[in-house]
Design a protein around this motif. Structure first.
Motif, PDB file in Angstrom:
ATOM      1  N   GLN A 245      -0.418  -4.019  -7.912  1.00  0.00           N
ATOM      2  CA  GLN A 245       0.966  -4.611  -7.242  1.00  0.00           C
ATOM      3  C   GLN A 245       0.804  -6.158  -7.171  1.00  0.00           C
ATOM      4  O   GLN A 245       1.620  -6.801  -7.307  1.00  0.00           O
ATOM      5  CB  GLN A 245       1.040  -3.997  -5.951  1.00  0.00           C
ATOM      6  CG  GLN A 245       2.326  -4.390  -4.936  1.00  0.00           C
ATOM      7  CD  GLN A 245       3.683  -3.948  -5.951  1.00  0.00           C
ATOM      8  OE1 GLN A 245       3.844  -2.606  -5.987  1.00  0.00           O
ATOM      9  NE2 GLN A 245       4.535  -4.798  -6.476  1.00  0.00           N
TER      10      GLN A 245
ATOM     11  N   THR B 230      -4.770  -4.350 -14.552  1.00  0.00           N
ATOM     12  CA  THR B 230      -4.975  -5.509 -13.810  1.00  0.00           C
ATOM     13  C   THR B 230      -4.881  -6.675 -14.378  1.00  0.00           C
ATOM     14  O   THR B 230      -5.144  -7.921 -13.897  1.00  0.00           O
ATOM     15  CB  THR B 230      -5.944  -5.468 -12.864  1.00  0.00           C
ATOM     16  OG1 THR B 230      -7.097  -5.219 -13.434  1.00  0.00           O
ATOM     17  CG2 THR B 230      -5.848  -4.258 -11.717  1.00  0.00           C
TER      18      THR B 230
ATOM     19  N   GLU C 177       0.936  -1.130  -0.021  1.00  0.00           N
ATOM     20  CA  GLU C 177       0.111  -0.107  -0.023  1.00  0.00           C
ATOM     21  C   GLU C 177       1.081   1.167   0.077  1.00  0.00           C
ATOM     22  O   GLU C 177       0.369   2.214  -0.696  1.00  0.00           O
ATOM     23  CB  GLU C 177      -1.032  -0.017   1.162  1.00  0.00           C
ATOM     24  CG  GLU C 177      -2.131  -1.015   1.029  1.00  0.00           C
ATOM     25  CD  GLU C 177      -2.853  -0.977   2.340  1.00  0.00           C
ATOM     26  OE1 GLU C 177      -4.041  -0.924   2.208  1.00  0.00           O
ATOM     27  OE2 GLU C 177      -2.304  -0.980   3.634  1.00  0.00           O
TER      28      GLU C 177
ATOM     29  N   GLY D 179      -4.464   0.492  -7.129  1.00  0.00           N
ATOM     30  CA  GLY D 179      -2.923   0.325  -6.987  1.00  0.00           C
ATOM     31  C   GLY D 179      -2.534  -0.769  -6.425  1.00  0.00           C
ATOM     32  O   GLY D 179      -1.570  -1.524  -6.530  1.00  0.00           O
ATOM     33  N   LEU D 180      -3.337  -1.213  -5.299  1.00  0.00           N
ATOM     34  CA  LEU D 180      -2.935  -2.488  -4.666  1.00  0.00           C
ATOM     35  C   LEU D 180      -3.286  -3.770  -5.533  1.00  0.00           C
ATOM     36  O   LEU D 180      -2.354  -4.881  -5.614  1.00  0.00           O
ATOM     37  CB  LEU D 180      -3.624  -2.627  -3.371  1.00  0.00           C
ATOM     38  CG  LEU D 180      -3.190  -3.713  -2.228  1.00  0.00           C
ATOM     39  CD1 LEU D 180      -1.681  -3.589  -2.023  1.00  0.00           C
ATOM     40  CD2 LEU D 180      -3.858  -3.736  -1.190  1.00  0.00           C
TER      41      LEU D 180
ATOM     42  N   ALA E 204      -3.486   6.296  -5.435  1.00  0.00           N
ATOM     43  CA  ALA E 204      -4.598   7.115  -4.720  1.00  0.00           C
ATOM     44  C   ALA E 204      -4.391   8.533  -4.744  1.00  0.00           C
ATOM     45  O   ALA E 204      -5.372   9.269  -5.081  1.00  0.00           O
ATOM     46  CB  ALA E 204      -4.556   6.544  -3.350  1.00  0.00           C
TER      47      ALA E 204
ATOM     48  N   HIS F 246      -6.654   3.736  -4.712  1.00  0.00           N
ATOM     49  CA  HIS F 246      -5.718   2.927  -3.872  1.00  0.00           C
ATOM     50  C   HIS F 246      -6.026   1.521  -4.311  1.00  0.00           C
ATOM     51  O   HIS F 246      -5.038   0.911  -4.108  1.00  0.00           O
ATOM     52  CB  HIS F 246      -6.277   3.418  -2.328  1.00  0.00           C
ATOM     53  CG  HIS F 246      -5.798   2.531  -1.479  1.00  0.00           C
ATOM     54  ND1 HIS F 246      -6.435   1.283  -0.952  1.00  0.00           N
ATOM     55  CD2 HIS F 246      -4.780   2.452  -0.455  1.00  0.00           C
ATOM     56  CE1 HIS F 246      -5.778   0.597  -0.077  1.00  0.00           C
ATOM     57  NE2 HIS F 246      -4.869   1.238   0.321  1.00  0.00           N
ATOM     58  N   ASP F 247      -7.195   1.261  -4.234  1.00  0.00           N
ATOM     59  CA  ASP F 247      -7.572  -0.225  -4.468  1.00  0.00           C
ATOM     60  C   ASP F 247      -7.086  -0.617  -5.596  1.00  0.00           C
ATOM     61  O   ASP F 247      -6.482  -1.888  -5.793  1.00  0.00           O
ATOM     62  CB  ASP F 247      -9.036  -0.535  -4.510  1.00  0.00           C
ATOM     63  CG  ASP F 247      -9.651  -0.246  -2.989  1.00  0.00           C
ATOM     64  OD1 ASP F 247      -8.853  -0.253  -2.071  1.00  0.00           O
ATOM     65  OD2 ASP F 247     -10.969  -0.371  -2.812  1.00  0.00           O
TER      66      ASP F 247
ATOM     67  N   THR G 185       3.241   1.382  -3.692  1.00  0.00           N
ATOM     68  CA  THR G 185       2.473   1.509  -5.012  1.00  0.00           C
ATOM     69  C   THR G 185       1.048   2.161  -4.927  1.00  0.00           C
ATOM     70  O   THR G 185       0.865   3.130  -5.476  1.00  0.00           O
ATOM     71  CB  THR G 185       2.393   0.132  -5.402  1.00  0.00           C
ATOM     72  OG1 THR G 185       3.759  -0.555  -5.553  1.00  0.00           O
ATOM     73  CG2 THR G 185       1.590   0.178  -6.679  1.00  0.00           C
ATOM     74  N   ALA G 186       0.444   1.518  -3.942  1.00  0.00           N
ATOM     75  CA  ALA G 186      -1.064   2.140  -3.877  1.00  0.00           C
ATOM     76  C   ALA G 186      -1.173   3.671  -3.413  1.00  0.00           C
ATOM     77  O   ALA G 186      -2.115   4.484  -3.847  1.00  0.00           O
ATOM     78  CB  ALA G 186      -1.935   1.202  -3.025  1.00  0.00           C
TER      79      ALA G 186
ATOM     80  N   ALA H  87     -12.393  -1.355  -6.202  1.00  0.00           N
ATOM     81  CA  ALA H  87     -11.934  -0.278  -6.985  1.00  0.00           C
ATOM     82  C   ALA H  87     -13.009   0.460  -7.819  1.00  0.00           C
ATOM     83  O   ALA H  87     -13.614   1.682  -7.908  1.00  0.00           O
ATOM     84  CB  ALA H  87     -10.790  -0.259  -7.762  1.00  0.00           C
TER      85      ALA H  87
END
Length: 347
Positions: free
Chosen positions: A232, A343, A192, A228-229, A200, A225-226, A195-196, A319
């Motif tokens: 990752q 993704t 988080e 980004g995770l 975000a 944020h979501d 990367t996230a 997300a």
């Protein structure tokens, strides 16, 4: 309903790539102008980092990256009722911070290649690459400060907080390399931060420069944020099983470096025979290509691959839920297509 929910993959991908191309076309002139203010030595390394020149200073058409973060800034700004033009300084700043982190990460990880060519530190030296990264970070703040936008000061504060998160994430990642007891929750927190956080912030900067209200800004931030995770998780999968011809990195690069990536940490904590076998030798340097292949098989057998796939899917759904809750006024199709594209696990 979002474009990628009703159209074939190829159509959604085309929309996503077009959004990235448009963002790159808008940001690059402003980015070039910003880099022109740097001292000559730093400017040379920065231009190489962005793929505009080779090591000799000759014009190059090398990849400068996907421009994901500036695209998110511009699209989020329009989704929040603003204009891409007003958010351009924030998009430039986000891309500068991203490349600051890449220059430093490549030195720390001793990565020899990025974007299918030698990393900046291998060409210009580690010290010069670190200093060039510092120059890009300083320039990011200057670009925001010089924009004259009402969102500039809160944007600087937001970006500074994010950089502190990036640094903490990197510190934690390095600490993991010396530990054999990393659990899944702390590995997720590290991801988080590393990367996230910047994805975000990219979405939040767009909303900030659009003058959006707190509710819409928060949902756009959570979308980033979501995403980004999830990104990752996919990146960690590619770091083990990705095609070097597509990723631009050697096969099994994360396993060779003995990274405590998300699928690896899940496998190590799986309490399975494969997970225990993985834990018994993961602290030792790899001895051969067969060793790396066997290690990848252990991560897979212990469930790391399946878990990261499932997490990426869950986070993508979350997300897109936040994107819908933001009641975007524009660009929902592009943001949805972009989320699906980054993704995907085949590139």
């Amino acid at each position: 309903m979002a474009t990628s929910d009703v159209l074939p993959h190829a159509t959604a991908d085309h929309e996503a790539y077009r959004a990235l191309d448009v963002a790159r076309g808008r940001v690059e002139p402003a980015l070039r102008s910003a880099l022109d203010t740097l001292p000559e030595d730093m400017r040379h390394i920065a231009r190489y980092q962005f793929g505009w020149i080779d090591e000799h200073g000759q014009s190059s058409d090398a990849s400068g990256g996907k421009a994901l973060r500036p695209a998110l800034v511009l699209l989020a700004a329009e989704a929040a009722g603003g204009t891409a033009e007003a958010a351009l300084p924030a998009a430039v700043a986000a891309e500068l911070v991203h490349n600051f982190s890449l220059l430093h990460d490549d030195v720390i990880d001793t990565d020899a290649t990025r974007r299918h060519r030698p990393t900046a530190w291998t060409v210009f030296g580690a010290s010069a690459a670190i200093l060039a990264g510092d120059a890009l970070l300083s320039l990011a703040y200057e670009v925001l400060a010089g924009s004259g936008h009402p969102g500039a000061l809160p944007g600087i504060r937001l970006l500074n907080t994010t950089v502190q998160e990036l640094i903490q994430g990197q510190v934690t990642d390095l600490a993991f390399e010396q530990r054999g007891d990393v659990d899944v929750a702390e590995c997720q927190r590290m991801a988080e931060a590393k990367t996230a956080a910047l994805l975000a912030t990219s979405c939040e900067l767009g909303a900030l420069f659009a003058g959006a209200d707190r509710r819409r800004t928060e949902h756009l931030r959570r979308f980033g944020h979501d995403l980004g995770l999830a990104f990752q998780h996919v990146d960690d999968l590619l770091g083990i099983w990705g095609d070097p011809g597509i990723t631009g990195k050697p096969a099994y690069s994360d396993l060779h470096a003995r990274k405590k990536s998300l699928p690896v940490v899940f496998a190590l904590n799986s309490d399975t025979p494969a997970g225990r076998r993985l834990g018994a030798h993961y602290h030792q340097p790899p001895t051969s290509e067969a060793d790396l292949t066997g290690t990848a098989d252990l991560v897979d057998t212990a469930g790391g691959r399946t878990w990261s796939h499932a997490q990426a899917d869950r986070l993508l759904t979350s997300a897109l839920g936040h994107l819908d809750a933001a009641d975007p006024l524009a660009r929902v199709d592009e943001l949805t297509a972009l989320a699906h594209l980054v993704t995907r696990r085949d590139h």
